[in-house]
Design an enzyme around this catalytic site. Structure first.
Site, PDB file in Angstrom:
ATOM      1  N   ASP A  69      38.238 -37.509  48.851  1.00  0.00           N
ATOM      2  CA  ASP A  69      39.238 -38.690  49.515  1.00  0.00           C
ATOM      3  C   ASP A  69      38.257 -39.747  50.122  1.00  0.00           C
ATOM      4  O   ASP A  69      37.105 -39.650  50.137  1.00  0.00           O
ATOM      5  CB  ASP A  69      40.027 -38.003  50.637  1.00  0.00           C
ATOM      6  CG  ASP A  69      39.287 -37.160  51.333  1.00  0.00           C
ATOM      7  OD1 ASP A  69      38.168 -37.154  51.557  1.00  0.00           O
ATOM      8  OD2 ASP A  69      39.677 -35.748  51.882  1.00  0.00           O
ATOM      9  N   ASP A  71      37.660 -42.070  53.694  1.00  0.00           N
ATOM     10  CA  ASP A  71      37.891 -42.265  55.292  1.00  0.00           C
ATOM     11  C   ASP A  71      37.701 -43.730  55.522  1.00  0.00           C
ATOM     12  O   ASP A  71      36.785 -44.299  54.776  1.00  0.00           O
ATOM     13  CB  ASP A  71      37.207 -41.053  56.020  1.00  0.00           C
ATOM     14  CG  ASP A  71      37.587 -39.776  55.629  1.00  0.00           C
ATOM     15  OD1 ASP A  71      38.773 -39.486  55.405  1.00  0.00           O
ATOM     16  OD2 ASP A  71      36.514 -39.026  55.783  1.00  0.00           O
ATOM     17  N   ASP A 147      27.500 -36.375  61.390  1.00  0.00           N
ATOM     18  CA  ASP A 147      26.603 -35.130  61.280  1.00  0.00           C
ATOM     19  C   ASP A 147      25.192 -35.403  60.365  1.00  0.00           C
ATOM     20  O   ASP A 147      24.286 -35.059  60.990  1.00  0.00           O
ATOM     21  CB  ASP A 147      27.472 -33.900  60.604  1.00  0.00           C
ATOM     22  CG  ASP A 147      28.207 -34.352  59.644  1.00  0.00           C
ATOM     23  OD1 ASP A 147      28.248 -35.171  58.971  1.00  0.00           O
ATOM     24  OD2 ASP A 147      28.823 -33.408  58.989  1.00  0.00           O
TER      25      ASP A 147
HETATM   26  P1  ATP Z   1      34.316 -33.756  52.185  1.00  0.00           P
HETATM   27  O1  ATP Z   1      33.759 -34.262  50.656  1.00  0.00           O
HETATM   28  O2  ATP Z   1      34.260 -32.220  51.766  1.00  0.00           O
HETATM   29  O3  ATP Z   1      35.562 -34.124  52.479  1.00  0.00           O
HETATM   30  P2  ATP Z   1      33.090 -34.986  54.123  1.00  0.00           P
HETATM   31  O4  ATP Z   1      31.849 -35.384  54.441  1.00  0.00           O
HETATM   32  O5  ATP Z   1      33.999 -36.189  53.870  1.00  0.00           O
HETATM   33  O6  ATP Z   1      32.961 -33.853  53.003  1.00  0.00           O
HETATM   34  P3  ATP Z   1      35.021 -34.616  56.503  1.00  0.00           P
HETATM   35  O7  ATP Z   1      35.224 -33.316  56.879  1.00  0.00           O
HETATM   36  O8  ATP Z   1      36.159 -35.329  55.303  1.00  0.00           O
HETATM   37  O9  ATP Z   1      33.718 -34.317  55.282  1.00  0.00           O
HETATM   38  O10 ATP Z   1      34.640 -35.672  57.371  1.00  0.00           O
HETATM   39  C1  ATP Z   1      34.525 -36.872  57.139  1.00  0.00           C
HETATM   40  C2  ATP Z   1      33.168 -37.467  57.839  1.00  0.00           C
HETATM   41  O11 ATP Z   1      33.312 -37.407  59.280  1.00  0.00           O
HETATM   42  C3  ATP Z   1      31.748 -36.828  57.412  1.00  0.00           C
HETATM   43  O12 ATP Z   1      31.356 -37.528  56.335  1.00  0.00           O
HETATM   44  C4  ATP Z   1      31.090 -37.113  58.431  1.00  0.00           C
HETATM   45  O13 ATP Z   1      30.550 -38.274  58.799  1.00  0.00           O
HETATM   46  C5  ATP Z   1      32.055 -36.788  59.767  1.00  0.00           C
HETATM   47  N1  ATP Z   1      32.214 -35.654  60.305  1.00  0.00           N
HETATM   48  C6  ATP Z   1      33.136 -34.752  59.762  1.00  0.00           C
HETATM   49  N2  ATP Z   1      32.653 -33.370  60.610  1.00  0.00           N
HETATM   50  C7  ATP Z   1      31.796 -33.820  61.503  1.00  0.00           C
HETATM   51  C8  ATP Z   1      31.262 -33.085  62.506  1.00  0.00           C
HETATM   52  N3  ATP Z   1      31.524 -31.745  62.725  1.00  0.00           N
HETATM   53  N4  ATP Z   1      30.272 -33.572  63.301  1.00  0.00           N
HETATM   54  C9  ATP Z   1      30.157 -34.945  63.015  1.00  0.00           C
HETATM   55  N5  ATP Z   1      30.536 -35.663  62.100  1.00  0.00           N
HETATM   56  C10 ATP Z   1      31.456 -35.174  61.255  1.00  0.00           C
HETATM   57 MG    MG Z   2      36.252 -35.967  53.666  1.00  0.00          MG
END
Ligand code: ATP
Ligand code: MG
Length: 446
Positions: A69, A71, A147
């Protein structure tokens, strides 16, 4: 997707802390992006706001993977986002997020977050964990609050540039997962970041930088402070997202199994029963394969396997104490689920099925009369049978019963009767293992 070496890409006139990577280097095409998120960014920018695609979507594209997805991050405040999009909803307490609907898509739109020490909008508890975090900031502030460096890349569809404030682009090229800022502090703020680090290792096959890896074993116990329901969600992302087998190995390596599944962890470490690990590995492989084939998976099956070592051990104890076999298994299952709720809260709709999968293990042993037919009718027969096959494959029980059920399912009526007859003659393991009956009182004996 990376086409050129870093040195060729770098424009020396650009401030090192604000690297703008042009399209000819990063290679992201708009046809790879979700139309809904592009539309949202356009609308926000037209309304005078800054807006970017950020997070896992951009990271995965740069790695040449298919993103889950996209964001959107913006300097528009939640209320301002809602004013631009009528079809939107404010969600989240810890962080305010706006869900914007665009056609069939629902896109997460977040306002840039900043950090403000001593602000009443940001609060940490005694172990340094952030419990409230709604300070807004600039895009640079937002980047350093994320993160890992690879998750803090901002794509502007209008300029086709990727903005990098933390060296994430170079880290991605080097295949390195690097936590932003001081690792200890960032893990204490949110211990789930340790699980996220491991998740990305398993899923993306990248390596943790040394400073990112070092504190994990030491700080793993902090996961005890994270709510058990959030951990349930995280475990699914870790083990039921297509890379479970690889990710489980990493969890073990970094001692992260202990705060999630303390008993399973203890029994695996004890190493007395090598089939415990084999069973969990087989279940995860099964799940990974099913997902790769586009089939459905259920958390119940995963948890039936993850908790099995504890159930199995207790089941054996109870039986050894002279309790009836099926009841022992039921009690062992109930105790195990009860005990583990404090660590990972598995919702009731799944624990019901987990119990049924376990209970089927003794039902499947009973092959006399109409029992096999009623077992076959059980709504969870398939899951219970699959679980039996895992137990055989792991070496916990000798093969045979699984094959019998494989045949029974495809057999016709007369073949089934013959199979039941034959099973009765071969004196199944279950009846041999039955605990001794209490001696009857003399008066009743014939
Ligand atoms: P995925 O592909 O599994 O969704 P993702 O990196 O997009 O991985 P998400 O949980 O969708 O993970 O989070 C979106 C973004 O928000 C991350 O890429 C990161 O930049 C930020 N983020 C998410 N969780 C945290 C956290 N616990 N602490 C700091 N930043 C976070
Ligand atoms: Mg994500």
């Amino acid at each position: 997707m990376f086409s050129l070496f870093k040195s060729q890409r770098r424009d020396p006139s650009i401030d090192i802390f604000r690297d703008a990577i042009a399209q000819e280097y990063h290679g992201i095409e708009h046809r790879d992006l979700s139309p809904g998120s592009l539309r949202i960014i356009e609308d926000l920018q037209r309304a005078g706001f800054e807006a970017y695609l950020v997070g896992g979507g951009i990271r995965d594209l740069l790695l040449g993977k298919h993103p889950k997805d996209f964001d959107v991050a913006t300097n528009a405040k939640p209320q301002e986002i809602q004013r631009v999009f009528r079809k939107s909803r404010l969600i989240g307490r810890r962080f305010q997020i706006v869900h914007v609907r665009m056609g069939a898509e629902v896109i997460e739109v977040t306002t840039f977050r900043g950090s403000a020490q001593n602000s009443n909008l940001q609060q940490a508890n005694a172990s340094g964990m952030l419990v409230r975090d709604n300070v807004f900031g600039t895009v640079e502030d937002d980047a350093v609050r994320r993160d890992f460096t690879m998750n803090a890349l901002y794509y502007n569809p209008k300029t086709h540039e990727v903005l990098d404030f933390v060296g994430g682009y170079d880290d991605l090229e080097d295949q390195v997962i690097r936590i932003i800022g001081d690792a200890d502090t960032r893990y204490r703020e949110d211990p789930v970041r340790m699980l996220r680090a491991i998740r990305f290792v398993g899923k993306l096959g990248l390596n943790l930088s040394e400073e990112t890896a070092e504190p994990i074993r030491r700080l793993a116990p902090l996961l005890r402070d994270v709510s058990a329901s959030r951990l349930f969600d995280e475990v699914l992302k870790l083990l039921q997202a297509g890379y479970g087998r690889a990710t489980f190995k990493e969890l073990v390596k970094y001692d992260l199994l202990k705060p999630l599944f303390p008993q399973t962890d203890a029994l695996l470490k004890e190493g007395d029963d090598p089939h415990y690990e084999a069973l969990i590995q087989a279940a995860l492989t099964n799940t990974d394969t099913r997902l790769a084939e586009g089939k459905s998976v259920t958390p119940a099956f995963l948890y039936a396997a993850l908790y099995w070592p504890q159930v199995h051990r207790r089941w054996q104890e109870l039986e050894a104490e002279g309790h009836e076999r099926s009841n022992s298994l039921i009690i062992a299952g109930a105790e195990t689920l009860d005990f583990n709720q404090q660590f990972v809260a598995v919702p009731k709709r799944f624990t019901t099925t987990v119990r049924e999968i376990w209970e089927l293990q003794t039902k499947l042993e009973k092959r006399h009369g109409r029992r096999p037919d009623s077992t076959l009718e059980h709504p969870r027969f398939r899951a219970g049978y699959d679980f039996l096959l895992l137990r055989e494959r792991s070496g916990e029980i000798a093969p045979g019963l699984g094959e019998w059920w494989t045949q029974y399912q495809i057999a016709d009526e007369s073949q089934r009767r013959a199979m039941i007859q034959a099973a009765g003659n071969e004196a199944p393991e279950a009846s041999r293992r039955k605990p001794k009956r209490r001696p009857r009182r003399h008066g009743n004996a014939h």
